[in-house]
Each structure stands twice: as C-alpha cells, then as structure tokens.
Motif scaffolding. Structure first.
Motif, short mmCIF file in Angstrom:
data_model
loop_
_atom_site.label_atom_id
_atom_site.label_comp_id
_atom_site.label_asym_id
_atom_site.label_seq_id
_atom_site.Cartn_x
_atom_site.Cartn_y
_atom_site.Cartn_z
N SER A 79 -33.89 33.60 -12.18
CA SER A 79 -34.73 33.41 -13.47
C SER A 79 -34.50 35.19 -13.21
N ALA A 80 -35.70 35.73 -14.59
CA ALA A 80 -36.10 36.90 -15.22
C ALA A 80 -36.97 36.73 -15.19
N GLU A 81 -37.17 38.25 -14.45
CA GLU A 81 -39.26 38.00 -15.38
C GLU A 81 -39.67 38.52 -16.42
N SER A 82 -38.56 38.50 -17.53
CA SER A 82 -38.91 39.47 -18.53
C SER A 82 -37.24 38.70 -19.64
N ARG A 83 -37.73 38.59 -21.12
CA ARG A 83 -36.98 38.49 -22.27
C ARG A 83 -36.43 39.29 -22.59
N GLU A 84 -36.55 41.12 -21.92
CA GLU A 84 -35.87 41.55 -22.02
C GLU A 84 -34.55 42.28 -20.45
N ALA A 103 -24.18 30.07 -26.24
CA ALA A 103 -25.08 30.18 -27.11
C ALA A 103 -26.62 30.90 -26.06
N THR A 104 -26.97 32.12 -27.15
CA THR A 104 -29.06 32.35 -26.71
C THR A 104 -29.80 31.24 -26.57
N GLN A 105 -30.24 30.74 -25.79
CA GLN A 105 -31.49 30.18 -25.96
C GLN A 105 -33.11 30.26 -26.27
N ASP A 106 -33.26 30.11 -27.42
CA ASP A 106 -34.43 30.53 -27.87
C ASP A 106 -35.25 29.40 -28.12
N HIS A 107 -36.62 29.16 -27.36
CA HIS A 107 -37.08 27.90 -27.32
C HIS A 107 -38.43 28.54 -27.23
N GLY A 108 -39.00 29.75 -27.39
CA GLY A 108 -40.24 29.95 -27.40
C GLY A 108 -40.79 30.82 -26.61
N PHE A 109 -40.98 29.57 -25.55
CA PHE A 109 -41.89 30.13 -23.92
C PHE A 109 -40.89 30.40 -23.28
N MET A 110 -39.63 29.45 -24.03
CA MET A 110 -38.28 29.73 -23.08
C MET A 110 -37.23 30.64 -22.97
N TYR A 111 -36.58 31.24 -22.57
CA TYR A 111 -35.59 32.38 -23.49
C TYR A 111 -34.26 32.50 -22.28
N GLY A 112 -33.09 32.03 -22.93
CA GLY A 112 -31.81 32.40 -22.02
C GLY A 112 -30.93 32.96 -22.52
N HIS A 121 -17.13 31.40 -12.69
CA HIS A 121 -18.42 30.86 -12.63
C HIS A 121 -19.42 32.16 -13.37
N THR A 122 -20.02 30.07 -14.51
CA THR A 122 -20.94 30.43 -15.08
C THR A 122 -22.34 30.92 -15.08
N TRP A 123 -23.76 31.66 -15.06
CA TRP A 123 -24.86 31.97 -14.18
C TRP A 123 -25.50 31.69 -15.49
N GLU A 124 -26.17 31.19 -16.02
CA GLU A 124 -27.60 31.33 -16.56
C GLU A 124 -28.24 32.33 -16.43
N VAL A 125 -29.29 32.75 -17.17
CA VAL A 125 -30.22 33.56 -16.86
C VAL A 125 -31.47 33.09 -17.67
N MET A 126 -32.40 32.67 -17.27
CA MET A 126 -33.46 32.89 -17.69
C MET A 126 -34.93 32.94 -17.93
N TRP A 127 -35.64 33.21 -18.39
CA TRP A 127 -37.23 33.69 -18.68
C TRP A 127 -37.84 32.56 -19.05
N MET A 128 -39.27 31.83 -18.44
CA MET A 128 -40.03 31.43 -19.03
C MET A 128 -41.68 31.70 -18.67
N ASP A 129 -42.04 31.74 -19.65
CA ASP A 129 -43.63 31.97 -20.44
C ASP A 129 -44.80 31.67 -19.09
#
Length: 135
Positions: A79-84, A103-112, A121-129
C-alpha cells in the motif's frame, strides 16, 4: 499489543545487487539477519522481505525453484499513502534497474502501478481512498 509480522522469502540471483536495489528504494537492511547468502529488507515494522541465494533457499524446500523472470510465483502488493507515493516508489524502482510491469490502474478511488525487481519478482503498489474503504 502483539503485531503479527510477515516474512516474505524470495530467491535472488545476486544478493549484493538486490541489497543495493532495495536500499536505493529507501528500505532499510537488517544486518543482523543478512549475510553473503541472504539480505533482510525491512519494508515496514511488520513486513520483512528475505532475499536468499538459490542454494540457501533450497535448504527450506524440496520443491523446484522457479525462475521468477519467466514464471510467476507470487504477486506482492504494497500500500501507499497517496497516488504520488505510488508513482514515487515505482519510479525509484525503475531508476534502480527494475522494470515497469503492466499498465497503470486508475479507478478513481484506487490507483496502482507495478514493477518487477532485478529478479523478476512483481511488486504492485496501490493507493486506495480511505473514504472508499470505510463503507
């Protein structure tokens, strides 16, 4: 209060390069549990990524060890604390020798976004409102 920890054990082809890669991302190294065969990366107070040489990793399993550059063994998500902060970590990973994954995942309330480290090794980084999570 007890906080359960997770230790993620992954194979690395090059322990020194992996140490540098994750240090370049800003993570600390726990020297007490690091050797020439293992590097202990402190993702947070409760998340530790242990990167082991293939020979050392083989001591803990009888299963075939996959090549994470050609096969998917797991998807890790931080998880990340913001989109930035999502963008910041992924860009640091790319600058340190990792590669962008998907690809970048941008669902408005969730960004990753995601990156592959030096060993694939694949590391996803995501922010959720937080408002979206409170239900």
């Amino acid at each position: 209060m007890y906080q359960q920890m997770i230790f993620v054990n992954l194979v690395t082809a090059d322990v020194p390069a992996t140490r540098k890669f994750y240090s370049d991302l800003g993570y600390g190294i726990n020297e007490q549990f690091s050797t020439d065969e293992v590097v202990s990366v402190m993702i947070s107070d409760t998340i530790v990524a242990m990167f082991l040489s293939p020979a050392h990793y083989a001591q803990f399993t009888q299963k075939k060890i996959v090549d994470s550059r050609t096969s998917s063994e797991t998807l890790l998500c931080l998880s990340a604390e913001s989109r930035e902060k999502v963008d910041e970590l992924v860009e640091k990973a790319i600058a340190a020798g990792g590669t962008s994954h998907g690809a970048t995942q941008d669902h408005g309330f969730m960004y990753g976004r995601a990156f592959d480290d030096l060993d694939g090794h694949t590391w996803e980084v995501m922010w959720m409102d937080p408002a979206a999570v409170q239900g």
